[in-house]
Scaffold this motif. Structure first.
Motif, PDB file in Angstrom:
ATOM      1  N   ILE A 151      40.771  45.455  71.319  1.00 29.66           N
ATOM      2  CA  ILE A 151      41.042  45.613  69.875  1.00 29.66           C
ATOM      3  C   ILE A 151      42.450  46.176  69.691  1.00 29.66           C
ATOM      4  O   ILE A 151      42.884  47.038  70.462  1.00 29.66           O
ATOM      5  CB  ILE A 151      40.002  46.576  69.233  1.00 29.66           C
ATOM      6  CG1 ILE A 151      38.576  46.005  69.377  1.00 29.66           C
ATOM      7  CG2 ILE A 151      40.316  46.835  67.765  1.00 29.66           C
ATOM      8  CD1 ILE A 151      37.470  46.992  69.027  1.00 29.66           C
ATOM      9  N   TYR A 192      40.480  41.233  69.037  1.00 26.96           N
ATOM     10  CA  TYR A 192      40.428  41.452  67.587  1.00 26.96           C
ATOM     11  C   TYR A 192      41.658  42.255  67.192  1.00 26.96           C
ATOM     12  O   TYR A 192      42.015  43.218  67.873  1.00 26.96           O
ATOM     13  CB  TYR A 192      39.182  42.253  67.183  1.00 26.96           C
ATOM     14  CG  TYR A 192      37.906  41.452  67.178  1.00 26.96           C
ATOM     15  CD1 TYR A 192      37.467  40.798  66.025  1.00 26.96           C
ATOM     16  CD2 TYR A 192      37.131  41.350  68.328  1.00 26.96           C
ATOM     17  CE1 TYR A 192      36.282  40.061  66.018  1.00 26.96           C
ATOM     18  CE2 TYR A 192      35.949  40.617  68.335  1.00 26.96           C
ATOM     19  CZ  TYR A 192      35.538  39.976  67.170  1.00 26.96           C
ATOM     20  OH  TYR A 192      34.374  39.250  67.173  1.00 26.96           O
ATOM     21  N   GLU A 203      40.723  36.422  56.985  1.00 28.16           N
ATOM     22  CA  GLU A 203      40.234  36.220  58.344  1.00 28.16           C
ATOM     23  C   GLU A 203      40.870  34.939  58.855  1.00 28.16           C
ATOM     24  O   GLU A 203      40.526  33.840  58.414  1.00 28.16           O
ATOM     25  CB  GLU A 203      38.709  36.125  58.389  1.00 28.16           C
ATOM     26  CG  GLU A 203      38.197  36.027  59.812  1.00 28.16           C
ATOM     27  CD  GLU A 203      36.689  36.259  59.959  1.00 28.16           C
ATOM     28  OE1 GLU A 203      36.215  36.187  61.102  1.00 28.16           O
ATOM     29  OE2 GLU A 203      36.007  36.504  58.946  1.00 28.16           O
ATOM     30  N   ARG A 222      41.312  37.048  67.291  1.00 23.75           N
ATOM     31  CA  ARG A 222      40.882  36.920  65.887  1.00 23.75           C
ATOM     32  C   ARG A 222      41.616  37.992  65.083  1.00 23.75           C
ATOM     33  O   ARG A 222      41.430  39.187  65.343  1.00 23.75           O
ATOM     34  CB  ARG A 222      39.366  37.115  65.773  1.00 23.75           C
ATOM     35  CG  ARG A 222      38.600  35.945  66.364  1.00 23.75           C
ATOM     36  CD  ARG A 222      37.086  36.194  66.386  1.00 23.75           C
ATOM     37  NE  ARG A 222      36.386  34.930  66.593  1.00 23.75           N
ATOM     38  CZ  ARG A 222      36.204  34.361  67.765  1.00 23.75           C
ATOM     39  NH1 ARG A 222      36.668  34.953  68.860  1.00 23.75           N
ATOM     40  NH2 ARG A 222      35.562  33.208  67.871  1.00 23.75           N
TER      41      ARG A 222
END
Length: 537
Positions: A151, A192, A203, A222
């Motif tokens: 992350i 992420y 998104e 993402r």
């Protein structure tokens, strides 16, 4: 094997609305079960935080879940963060620090960068500088076998995150956000990446972190931007997700590519980075080799078997196949419009394109009947290369670079379309981006292939394909498996992104009268003469 699945929540700008965010977290946990932590990006404190914050700071109230926050993004909220290197602000609420990596007991790696990009030097306490980003990158990239982080938390969006992607709505991703954050994301390859500050939810489609055909597959990223807590427009500000730490995942599962994966939005940064980069790992090297040998034993042997084509023995001269009917491009054919021919070599010739995108749009064509570059004998290929070099020198003398493309689909005779683009209009990276973006829009997978490989290494004879080549040797390739727009290459070059002449996208709208075409050919021949090797050989 046992794997720890972490359930996390991420939220956008809290701006001091602690009751609102913690109330929402309690409701979610009551409905969906317990989450491990809440990660807050953007402005955690606001101008009216004091009263609500006092209850948490004094312990009168407690956050319902371990909460990790980023630091101040402006001067006004600096006082809430007593220790720049990170500290507990209240029970269950932790300030991560200016920059660094937080590793939980599950093995999950969270990289974070507090503040906004500094606009002045020295950087104020609520900003980060290029030095901060470089130090964070170095601390991670220097670890053995670094593959990426799980992350990444930043407050600003990364600049250009919307390139090759679904629309970010009212946010212009070419102007919004931080280039330093883009650089960080390109290097750290988070699975992420969360950001905020723009009061918007976005998104992005997942993007790949490797160059297809050139590097071993890697996991996707993402990017998720979150809105401000309790916003009246009901934009999403809280995001729930489950994640298994990269360190405990099966490598094959980790690198699975989702169907909607896109090209990396930071391609330019990745291109610039390798200047001081170590050579490909043995693993990546073998992956490239595997790709080039994919079809070695299917049908014809590859020209590259055992050696690169450029170093191998010349192929035996073979006669080109004869056309099955009239051919507009075989030089001996009565159908050829000979007034457009501007140079004739031993095996190839050069002609102005009929209805060209510009007066100096030319075609390189084999004199004999060959369908594609892949079918060419070595001596014809050698002369094609000489024409490319001559055209590069010619166009560069006029302040232009050429873009070459071939469509081996619903065509009989090889035509290499060569179209000059002014150097000051766009960079080679802009040209590639325009082609990739347009291809993605039409669900065409256009992939970059290594500069020094040739098309025969990636396409079998008889395989339909489309490829683009820049005069730098950079190439993009698409293997056609179904339908393909016949004018695709021309559309992209005529589009607003490049030549900005959309009205010239269809050659039929551009065809001139024969006398005018002949005059254009004479003018081109005269200018090209000093560069034309066929007049000297």
């Amino acid at each position: 094997s046992y794997r720890t699945v972490s359930r996390r929540l991420a939220c956008g700008d809290v701006e001091g609305r602690l009751e609102a965010i913690f109330g929402r977290v309690r409701a979610i946990q009551a409905k969906s079960g317990r989450f491990d932590m809440l990660l807050c990006v953007g402005d955690f404190f606001g101008s009216t935080s004091e009263a609500e914050w006092a209850e948490y700071r004094t312990g009168a109230k407690k956050a319902p879940i371990p909460t990790f926050v980023l630091g101040a993004n402006n001067q006004n909220t600096l006082s809430y963060f007593p220790d720049v290197s990170g500290c507990e602000l209240a029970e269950n609420i932790t300030y991560l620090g200016r920059r660094g990596v937080y590793s939980g007991c599950s093995g999950l790696q969270i990289a974070y960068l507090s503040g906004t990009e500094a606009q002045q030097q020295p950087a104020p306490a609520h900003s980060f500088s290029a030095k901060d980003v470089a130090e964070l990158k170095t601390s991670l990239l220097s670890t053995p076998n670094f593959r990426g982080v799980d992350i990444l938390l930043t407050s600003p969006w990364p600049r250009d995150v919307g390139t090759f992607a679904n629309s970010a709505g009212e946010i212009d991703t070419k102007k919004c956000g931080s280039k330093l954050v883009s650089d960080l994301a390109a290097s750290l390859k988070p699975r992420y990446h969360f950001a905020a500050l723009e009061k918007a939810y976005y998104e992005r489609l997942p993007y790949r972190n490797h160059m297809v055909l050139q590097e071993t597959p890697q996991h996707v990223t993402r990017f998720i931007a979150l809105a401000d807590v309790g916003n009246t427009s009901k934009k999403k500000y809280l995001y729930a997700f489950s994640i298994v730490p990269m360190s405990s995942m099966d490598p094959a599962e980790l690198v699975k590519q989702p169907q909607d994966v896109t090209e990396n939005p930071y391609r330019k940064l990745r291109k610039e980075a390798p200047k001081g980069k170590a050579p490909l790992s043995a693993e990546a090297e073998s992956a490239c080799q595997v790709f080039f040998d994919l079809n070695k034993h299917q049908g014809k042997k590859r020209p590259s078997e055992g050696k690169e084509r450029g170093d191998s023995q010349p192929k035996q001269a073979k006669k080109p196949p004869q056309p099955t009917g009239p051919c507009w491009f075989c030089l001996a054919s009565p159908e050829v419009e000979k007034h457009l021919v501007v140079s004739i070599g031993t095996h190839c010739y050069l002609a102005l394109a009929k209805g060209g995108l510009s007066p100096d749009h030319v075609l390189i064509l084999p004199i004999g009947h060959y369908q594609s570059v892949v079918d060419l004998s070595s001596e014809v290929l050698e002369e094609v290369t000489k024409y490319k070099a001559a055209l590069k020198e010619f166009f560069r003398s006029k302040g232009k670079r050429y873009v070459l493309f071939e469509r081996n689909y619903r065509s009989q005779h090889l035509q290499l379309q060569v179209i000059p683009v002014p150097l000051d209009l766009c960079t080679s990276e802009d040209i590639k981006e325009a082609f990739i973006a347009q291809a993605q829009e039409q669900q065409i997978e256009l992939l970059e292939i290594p500069e020094h490989s040739d098309i025969a290494q990636v396409a079998q004879p008889g395989t339909p394909y489309f490829y683009v080549e820049l005069d730098t040797g950079e190439k993009l390739f698409h293997r056609i498996r179904g339908r393909f727009p016949l004018q695709f290459g021309r559309w992209v070059l005529a589009s607003e992104a490049l030549l900005a002449q959309p009205e010239r996208a269809d050659w039929r709208q551009c065809a001139a009268q024969r006398p005018e075409e002949a005059a254009q050919a004479r003018a081109f021949r005269r200018e090209f003469e000093p560069f034309d090797f066929s007049l000297r050989d």
